[in-house]
Scaffold this motif. Structure first.
Motif, PDB file in Angstrom:
ATOM      1  N   ARG A   2      53.921   2.823  48.845  1.00  0.00           N
ATOM      2  CA  ARG A   2      54.550   3.759  47.910  1.00  0.00           C
ATOM      3  C   ARG A   2      54.617   3.159  46.510  1.00  0.00           C
ATOM      4  NH1 ARG A   2      56.811   8.149  50.156  1.00  0.00           N
ATOM      5  NH2 ARG A   2      57.058   8.181  52.422  1.00  0.00           N
ATOM      6  N   LEU A   3      54.968   1.878  46.429  1.00  0.00           N
ATOM      7  CA  LEU A   3      55.009   1.231  45.112  1.00  0.00           C
ATOM      8  C   LEU A   3      53.613   1.137  44.513  1.00  0.00           C
ATOM      9  CD1 LEU A   3      57.581  -1.676  45.585  1.00  0.00           C
ATOM     10  CD2 LEU A   3      57.846   0.387  44.206  1.00  0.00           C
ATOM     11  N   MET A   4      52.606   0.826  45.344  1.00  0.00           N
ATOM     12  CA  MET A   4      51.235   0.776  44.840  1.00  0.00           C
ATOM     13  C   MET A   4      50.807   2.134  44.296  1.00  0.00           C
ATOM     14  SD  MET A   4      48.866  -1.671  47.263  1.00  0.00           S
ATOM     15  CE  MET A   4      49.367  -1.024  48.852  1.00  0.00           C
ATOM     16  N   THR A   5      51.135   3.197  45.025  1.00  0.00           N
ATOM     17  CA  THR A   5      50.754   4.544  44.590  1.00  0.00           C
ATOM     18  C   THR A   5      51.396   4.883  43.259  1.00  0.00           C
ATOM     19  OG1 THR A   5      50.594   5.233  46.911  1.00  0.00           O
ATOM     20  CG2 THR A   5      50.686   6.975  45.256  1.00  0.00           C
ATOM     21  N   PHE A   6      52.683   4.597  43.132  1.00  0.00           N
ATOM     22  CA  PHE A   6      53.378   4.905  41.876  1.00  0.00           C
ATOM     23  C   PHE A   6      52.806   4.071  40.735  1.00  0.00           C
ATOM     24  CE2 PHE A   6      56.985   4.535  38.874  1.00  0.00           C
ATOM     25  CZ  PHE A   6      57.140   5.887  38.587  1.00  0.00           C
ATOM     26  N   GLY A   7      52.545   2.795  40.993  1.00  0.00           N
ATOM     27  CA  GLY A   7      51.953   1.944  39.960  1.00  0.00           C
ATOM     28  C   GLY A   7      50.586   2.434  39.534  1.00  0.00           C
ATOM     29  N   LEU A   8      49.766   2.889  40.490  1.00  0.00           N
ATOM     30  CA  LEU A   8      48.440   3.415  40.168  1.00  0.00           C
ATOM     31  C   LEU A   8      48.537   4.665  39.309  1.00  0.00           C
ATOM     32  CD1 LEU A   8      46.799   2.943  43.687  1.00  0.00           C
ATOM     33  CD2 LEU A   8      46.023   1.828  41.577  1.00  0.00           C
ATOM     34  N   ILE A   9      49.513   5.530  39.601  1.00  0.00           N
ATOM     35  CA  ILE A   9      49.691   6.754  38.804  1.00  0.00           C
ATOM     36  C   ILE A   9      50.066   6.406  37.367  1.00  0.00           C
ATOM     37  CG2 ILE A   9      51.144   8.798  38.516  1.00  0.00           C
ATOM     38  CD1 ILE A   9      51.271   8.941  41.618  1.00  0.00           C
ATOM     39  N   VAL A  10      50.975   5.433  37.203  1.00  0.00           N
ATOM     40  CA  VAL A  10      51.378   5.023  35.849  1.00  0.00           C
ATOM     41  C   VAL A  10      50.181   4.465  35.083  1.00  0.00           C
ATOM     42  CG1 VAL A  10      52.816   3.403  34.528  1.00  0.00           C
ATOM     43  CG2 VAL A  10      53.773   4.594  36.515  1.00  0.00           C
ATOM     44  N   MET A  11      49.368   3.622  35.744  1.00  0.00           N
ATOM     45  CA  MET A  11      48.200   3.051  35.070  1.00  0.00           C
ATOM     46  C   MET A  11      47.173   4.130  34.724  1.00  0.00           C
ATOM     47  SD  MET A  11      47.611  -0.667  36.953  1.00  0.00           S
ATOM     48  CE  MET A  11      47.797  -0.130  38.657  1.00  0.00           C
ATOM     49  N   PHE A  12      47.013   5.114  35.626  1.00  0.00           N
ATOM     50  CA  PHE A  12      46.091   6.215  35.341  1.00  0.00           C
ATOM     51  C   PHE A  12      46.537   6.987  34.098  1.00  0.00           C
ATOM     52  CE2 PHE A  12      45.894  10.861  35.717  1.00  0.00           C
ATOM     53  CZ  PHE A  12      44.543  11.039  35.427  1.00  0.00           C
ATOM     54  N   ILE A  13      47.827   7.292  34.009  1.00  0.00           N
ATOM     55  CA  ILE A  13      48.339   8.046  32.854  1.00  0.00           C
ATOM     56  C   ILE A  13      48.046   7.297  31.563  1.00  0.00           C
ATOM     57  CG2 ILE A  13      50.451   8.854  31.707  1.00  0.00           C
ATOM     58  CD1 ILE A  13      51.561   9.423  34.551  1.00  0.00           C
TER      59      ILE A  13
END
Length: 465
Positions: A334-345
């Protein structure tokens, strides 16, 4: 009892410091020499292409041998291989500083890279097998912060050292720091008995994997200079594919493979490896692309460019510790997914950059990216280690670093192609820079979709049960 708890906590903190020293030094030296290349070319009377081998072969020696040392550390002890790595790294750092010609410094850099490979292969495993489970995630957060700082601090530290002391000191500065690490290793080796395993060393698998990696890296280099359809590039990519196929066949038939291929059937493990590849490559773009914009478009001085470039590692350093604590409440995926979304943005917005953008806006977006990276990296390490048996943590830690380094090399080559034909036109330069950001953002989308599918499928399984 309270004093014992404090003592154990203090010892664990020092273990993290000792492991972090080697990881910081080995990643710092990947970039610290870059600012010295013009000076070295002048001193040794060679061209830029010749002196660039000091960077290329250092990286190749790390990527080509890191799995071997990870495997050896599982067999003989992580701290022992790590200590040997510190010795090798220090000795050849000293010899690099004494180099009198191009052949000497290139040769010593290759051997220094082998020492760095030992350090990177074992740092994570030292923590995962030594630090208590209660404090492990926090330790991974600290290690991730050092991992993020190393590559970008290299040029800054290197520039300062060259200005004050001369280029030889960019190597000799490693000596006192390495000695501190060796003292720490000696202390822990005397007080902690490492658990070894009796696994054999798969020499044929090591050779096949190393050959495949080297073929891939050289093909990337030739593609970057000659184009993707150049005969040598195609031949090397074909050789890489054949060697990888032979490697998988070899691993499937032997009793004690380097990497258990069954691990790849673990969706979280496979997705985490893909994610660290994308993270490594995308993070390297955050160091490469901004100087083009800030120097050629915004006309900033080099020291100002360096400050902006610190934004991303600052975000990683700050949020890595937070991520370590958050893993007590949230699953790593879950933390990886959220971190990936932030980096994508962050990169999706940077993909729309315009000539009139202020350096402050770029710094803020890079800091946002670093925050996402800080959430992602400790969780990624934790997820990979959780999927593996404890007696293979050295191999898995080495695999993670190898895949991350491969991402750095390949994305760097792609970015160079995007901005290779910049000529004198600002519009062409800006187009190449935007395309680099957009490419990285698209690869984040792919990984995010995979992670969302895994999370959704896990929920469905729980409901059906």
């Amino acid at each position: 009892m309270s004093s014992k708890k404090i003592q154990m906590g203090t010892q664990e903190k020092w273990i993290v410091v000792v492991a972090g020293i080697g990881l910081l030094l080995s990643t710092l030296d990947t970039g610290i020499i870059n600012v010295a290349l013009p000076t070295l070319a002048t001193d040794f009377h060679v061209n830029a292409a010749s002196i660039a081998w000091t960077v290329t072969l250092y990286t190749l020696s790390i990527v080509g041998t890191i799995i071997v040392f990870g495997r050896l550390s599982d067999k003989f002890g992580h701290l022992k291989i790590y200590s040997l790595g510190l010795i090798v790294f220090t000795v050849f750092s000293v010899l690099c500083g004494f180099s009198q010609n191009i052949l000497e410094i290139v040769g010593f850099r290759i051997l220094q890279g082998i020492g760095a490979s030992m350090l990177q292969a074992t740092a994570v495993a030292i923590i995962s097998t030594t630090v208590s489970e209660k404090h492990r995630d926090s330790a991974f957060g600290t290690l991730s912060a050092l991992m993020g700082l190393g590559p970008v601090l290299g040029p800054s530290v290197g520039g300062a050292i060259i200005s004050l002391c001369g280029w030889r000191w960019i190597f000799w500065i490693n000596v006192p720091i390495s000695i501190i690490g060796l003292i720490g290793c000696r202390y822990f080796l005397m007080r902690n008995k490492e658990v070894h395993n009796s696994n054999s060393i798969d020499l044929s698998g090591n050779l096949l994997l190393t050959g495949a990696i080297l073929a891939l890296l050289v093909s990337v280099s030739t593609w970057n200079s000659n184009g993707g359809y150049h005969l040598l590039t195609v031949v090397l990519l074909g050789a890489c594919a054949i060697l990888l196929f032979a490697f998988t066949k070899n691993e499937a038939r032997i009793e004690q493979p380097i990497i258990r291929l069954s691990l790849l059937r673990n969706k979280i493990f496979s997705a985490s490896l893909l994610a660290i590849f994308v993270f490594g490559g995308s993070t390297s773009l955050g160091f490469i692309i901004p100087p083009y914009f800030l120097e050629q478009i915004s006309h900033l001085a080099p020291w100002q460019v360096g400050i902006v470039n610190l934004s991303s590692p600052l975000g990683i350093a700050l949020l890595s510790k937070v991520s370590g604590h958050l893993m007590k409440r949230f699953k790593p995926i879950r933390l990886m997914t959220f971190g990936l979304i932030v980096m994508f943005i962050s990169y999706a917005v940077l993909g729309q950059m315009q000539n009139n953008w202020s350096p402050l806006l770029m710094a803020l977006l890079l800091f946002l990216y670093g925050m996402g990276g800080g959430l992602f990296l400790p969780a990624n390490i934790s997820a990979l280690m959780e999927a593996a048996d404890k007696d293979s943590h050295g191999t898995i830690g080495a695999t993670q670093r190898m895949v991350q380094n491969l991402g750095i090399i390949i994305y760097t080559a792609l970015a160079s192609n995007f901005i290779h034909t910049t000529s004198e036109s600002q519009s062409v330069l800006m187009g190449g820079l935007r395309n680099s950001w957009i490419f990285a953002a698209l690869t984040f989308i792919v990984v995010i979709i995979i992670f969302v599918i895994i999370l959704t499928s896990k929920k469905k399984v729980r409901v059906s049960n």
